[in-house]
Design a protein around this motif. Structure first.
Motif: not given
Length: 173
Positions: A50-62, A81-87
């Motif tokens: 869920k931490i990973g999920h929330e971080l993806l959502l906050k980075s704009g990745d749904r 994570f499957e793809h790159e992200l910024s946080f």
């Protein structure tokens, strides 16, 4: 001579039974101390996802996925994570604090963020049950888009599996 022959008769039978009962009790205590059951560990892994999920959502990745949580060590887990992200570090700190508050075993922990394939820590912080001992830096600085993995290491509980050897080893005394 008479007493030597009567060692296992009369009251001495009770003594042997008591010694045997103490021995069995010590073995049971050795294998029951400090055990975190599978339910608590499974719940912890769900909170980590869920931490990973929330971080993806906050980075704009749904769309992309949080990969399966890996258990690195007895008290250390890795979120990838499957793809790159910024946080934003603030988001990571607030999300872990909020979600791990639901884990009664997670009072003290250290979070380290790595770029995938690198051994260097990109961002990290430590949370303690005593808020005055928290170590949080670099808040408000957006981390660039990259393939990150997050390691969360929890402080071991009071009893450690190695203590079983001490319990069992002390039985000879």
């Amino acid at each position: 001579m008479q007493t030597a022959r009567n060692l296992f008769t009369g009251n001495h039978k009770y003594m042997v039974g008591l010694i045997l009962l103490c021995f069995i009790s010590a073995i049971c205590v050795a294998y029951s101390t400090g055990g975190v059951d599978d339910f608590d560990r499974s719940k912890r892994e769900i909170l980590l996802r869920k931490i990973g999920h929330e971080l993806l959502l906050k980075s704009g990745d749904r769309i992309s996925r949080v990969l399966p949580v890996k258990k690195i060590d007895e008290n250390e887990y890795q979120i990838s994570f499957e793809h790159e992200l910024s946080f934003l570090p603030d988001d990571l700190v607030n999300t872990t604090r909020h979600l791990l508050a639901h884990d009664p075993l997670a009072k003290d922990y250290v979070v380290n963020v790595f770029k995938r394939g690198s051994g260097a820590v990109v961002y990290g912080y430590a949370i303690s049950k005593n808020k005055g001992e928290d170590i949080i830096s670099c808040k408000g600085r957006m981390q660039p888009k990259a393939a990150y993995v997050i390691n969360i290491k929890f402080k071991p509980l009071g009893s450690h599996p190695a203590n079983k050897e001490y319990w069992l080893g002390s039985l000879s005394f």
